[in-house]
Design an enzyme around this catalytic site. Structure first.
Site, PDB file in Angstrom:
ATOM      1  CG  LEU A 204      -1.988   0.986   1.436  1.00 53.15           C
ATOM      2  CD1 LEU A 204      -2.924   0.515   2.547  1.00 53.15           C
ATOM      3  CD2 LEU A 204      -1.531   2.389   1.714  1.00 53.15           C
ATOM      4  CG  HIS A 236       0.504  -5.225  -6.087  1.00 57.27           C
ATOM      5  ND1 HIS A 236       1.733  -5.836  -5.925  1.00 57.27           N
ATOM      6  CD2 HIS A 236      -0.142  -5.959  -7.018  1.00 57.27           C
ATOM      7  CE1 HIS A 236       1.827  -6.868  -6.735  1.00 57.27           C
ATOM      8  NE2 HIS A 236       0.707  -6.983  -7.403  1.00 57.27           N
ATOM      9  CG  MET A 382      10.189  -0.473  -2.039  1.00 58.57           C
ATOM     10  SD  MET A 382      10.220  -1.384  -0.501  1.00 58.57           S
ATOM     11  CE  MET A 382      11.952  -1.821  -0.453  1.00 58.57           C
ATOM     12  CG  HIS A 405       1.933  -7.268 -13.972  1.00 58.03           C
ATOM     13  ND1 HIS A 405       3.141  -7.580 -14.570  1.00 58.03           N
ATOM     14  CD2 HIS A 405       1.979  -7.808 -12.736  1.00 58.03           C
ATOM     15  CE1 HIS A 405       3.872  -8.274 -13.716  1.00 58.03           C
ATOM     16  NE2 HIS A 405       3.201  -8.430 -12.602  1.00 58.03           N
ATOM     17  N   GLY A 406       3.508  -4.486 -14.447  1.00 60.74           N
ATOM     18  CA  GLY A 406       4.465  -3.936 -13.472  1.00 60.74           C
ATOM     19  C   GLY A 406       5.755  -3.630 -14.196  1.00 60.74           C
TER      20      GLY A 406
END
Lengths: 482, 144
Positions: A204, A236, A382, A405-406
């Site tokens: 988060l 996520h 992150m 997606h990432g």
């Protein structure tokens, strides 16, 4: 490594015949900068996918692809409903792992003085890490409603607004969910985990819109991204133990029954059943239940986020403008319509570590976004933040409505952990203005930025290929690492 | 003799184990010990235990290992039980293999036990149990 032919800018192809049994070519979508980093495991796995019965056009790898099990992460394949299969290995253990982004009308100046308090409140409100349980207490009867109704259950129980549901893929409910297809074990694993983040790469994050990072102001405005410094929250996570057990149960069944279905299993993680078979239909029903559970999980977390912000800022969620921009799955199979040889037909599209990318005017896109296309939310590391894209007609025409997606993992967990100690990384990030809170500091460096591809390189590849269009970049301010 | 080693030979985002033992039972115990070593970066302190009987039947020995580890994972996820002591017997049974075991568990204490990785599932990826000269070996990958 198997030979790949560059067939046009950003597209590499492994032709039929490169591996015995291939029914279609495999296509790797990438860039000159990224293609060298593709590992052999990805090529082996995507060419196995190309061998599956009923596969249409080609097996696709998105630019963030890395080695997984069965399908590579970043793998997309569409199957004919009569000749094709459904495979848990094309969806993943974490069914409907996905991303949600929530906007606020707060700015970095409003949030910074209260950031530590806010992060602490969010850490309490959204349980994370191993073995944690959520605040929502459910009995079996109520959990069956959760997995059948998805986000509608949230609205009925005051965890969601109508707008939240409108801004969730398919209204937060995959049709076809049938709790009778789900084992008691799956229910027991998931029943107390609604509203929890989990562990691994789940997070988060409080993010802000960086200087010069609204790349498409007109579309950004439609999504509610209006000013530099604006605060957004990215979440996520997925279906937790419930989805993991559904996948475990059906992989076992599909491996046992493969001979009965006349299927040659090349890789046990790619075990499959015909879409139109008892096993195939049961798995789809169970997968839909898990997908619904994941939509509920992210929605309950959204409700907890609203409560935390309200508590810290002393204003209502409405006054704070806490509104869902979009919630989208990246581990899922969906029935969708595409033109094959000039004829529109319904296919079962598997996306494993890949996101829907529907362009303007697609009726599946919420009415308020239909003029610009569906939001695509891409999580980076992150340390790098997220990117917001919009879906394209080109993705629908050429890539089964799919995109990345990432940013895609490149370094193993054990190797990443050896580079820097968790507490050192936390301190380094704090010096760069990124606060991190986690239950297990030792594992923090497993999720460090160097373990991932550069999100901007991957974004550029996606943009150049027309898979989706970059709208804005968000940068991290504070992160709760699961 | 039994041992496990955490390894990332076959995975980018997840964690694997190299297992070795001089019996099939030893290999299964090494798998369980390795799995809990992945979950806990420090071995949890010994506490009062709960003893359970486990009975499993599977069509192949590899499936039996997956079922065994998945069952332990399920008990950890649902009841917070950490397996810590094992008495296992594995035999061929037509068709396939059968495991009978008595396992001691201790209760997970979230406030004191340092749990680092949540394991989503035990995978089939690269899993093949080999017996070469009485030494059983395999590699098992866990989805994290």
């Amino acid at each position: 490594m198997m030979k790949m032919d560059k067939i046009s800018e950003g597209i590499w192809e492994i032709p039929v015949g490169a591996k015995p049994g291939m029914n279609v070519p495999a296509r790797i979508l990438s860039s000159d900068k990224l293609i060298g980093g593709i590992d052999e495991g990805v090529i082996d796995q995507i060419t196995n996918v190309a061998c599956l019965p009923g596969i249409q056009r080609y097996a696709l790898c998105m630019p963030d692809a890395h080695r997984g099990y069965g399908f590579p992460i970043g793998g997309v394949a569409a199957f004919d409903l009569d000749a094709g299969i459904i495979s848990p290995g094309g969806i993943g253990f974490d069914i409907n792992c996905g991303m949600r982004v929530i906007k606020t009308n707060l700015t970095i100046e409003n949030v910074k003085p209260k950031l530590e308090e806010l992060l602490g409140e969010l850490f309490r409100a959204v349980p994370s890490g191993v073995g944690t349980k959520g605040f929502v207490r459910l009995d079996h009867k109520e959990f069956r409603k959760v997995i059948t109704d998805g986000s509608r259950w949230c609205r009925d129980n005051k965890f969601a607004t109508d707008d939240d549901i409108d801004k969730t893929e398919s209204g937060g409910r995959v049709d076809g969910a049938d709790y009778r297809a789900v084992s008691d074990k799956a229910i027991n694993r998931g029943i107390s985990q609604i509203g929890t983040l989990g562990s691994g790469n789940h997070y988060l994050e409080i993010e802000y819109v960086g200087e010069g990072s609204i790349l498409n102001p007109a579309v950004a405005e439609v999504f509610g991204i209006e000013t530099v410094g604006q605060i957004v929250i990215a979440v996520h996570c997925g279906s937790r133990g419930f989805g993991h057990q559904v996948a475990t149960d059906y992989l076992r069944t599909f491996n046992q029954n493969a001979a009965r279905h006349g299927l040659k299993i090349r890789d046990k993680e790619l075990a499959a059943a015909p879409i139109k078979s008892g096993d195939g239909e049961a798995y789809f029903s169970a997968m839909a239940c898990a997908a619904n559970a994941a939509f509920v999980n992210r929605q309950v977390i959204t409700n907890q986020i609203r409560k935390a912000f309200q508590k810290v800022f002393g204003l209502s969620a409405n006054d704070l403008g806490l509104t869902t921009i979009y919630d989208v799955a990246h581990n899922i199979a969906r029935f969708e319509n595409y033109a094959i040889d000039g004829e529109k037909k319904q296919l079962l599209v598997h996306r494993k570590g890949a996101t829907r990318s529907f362009g303007p005017n697609n009726p599946e896109v919420p009415a308020s976004y239909r003029s610009v296309g569906q939001p695509v939310i891409v999580g980076g590391s992150m340390e790098s933040g997220s990117a917001l894209f919009t879906g394209t007609e080109q993705a629908e025409n050429d890539y089964f409505g799919s995109t990345l997606h990432g940013s895609g993992r490149v370094m193993s967990r054990t190797k990443a952990k050896k580079q820097i100690r968790g507490d050192q990384l936390q301190q380094d990030m704090a010096e760069r203005g990124i606060m991190v809170k986690t239950k297990h500091l030792r594992g923090l460096s497993e999720e460090a930025d160097y373990a991932y591809k550069n999100i901007d390189d991957v974004s550029r590849a996606v943009q150049d290929l027309g898979l989706s269009k970059l709208v804005a970049r968000f940068y991290p301010l504070a992160n709760i690492k699961g | 003799m039994r041992k496990f080693e955490i390894s990332d030979r076959f995975t980018t985002a997840d964690i694997g184990l190299d297992l070795e033992a001089d019996s099939l039972e030893g290999l299964f115990v090494a798998g369980a010990e390795g799995m809990f070593a992945i979950i806990f970066s420090r071995k949890p302190a010994t506490r009062s235990t709960d003893r359970r009987n486990i009975h499993l039947k599977s069509t192949t020995v590899e499936q039996l290992l997956i079922d065994w580890l998945s069952d332990l994972l399920y008990l950890f996820d649902t009841d917070g039980l950490i397996a810590c002591n094992y008495q296992l017997s594995i035999k061929e049974s037509s068709p396939g293999y059968e495991l009978n075991g008595m396992v001691d568990f201790q209760q997970f204490a979230p406030m004191t036990d340092v749990a680092e990785h949540e394991i989503k599932a035990v995978t089939y990826y690269k899993l093949e149990i080999r017996n070469i000269g009485g030494v059983f070996r395999c590699h098992v990958v866990f989805d994290i």
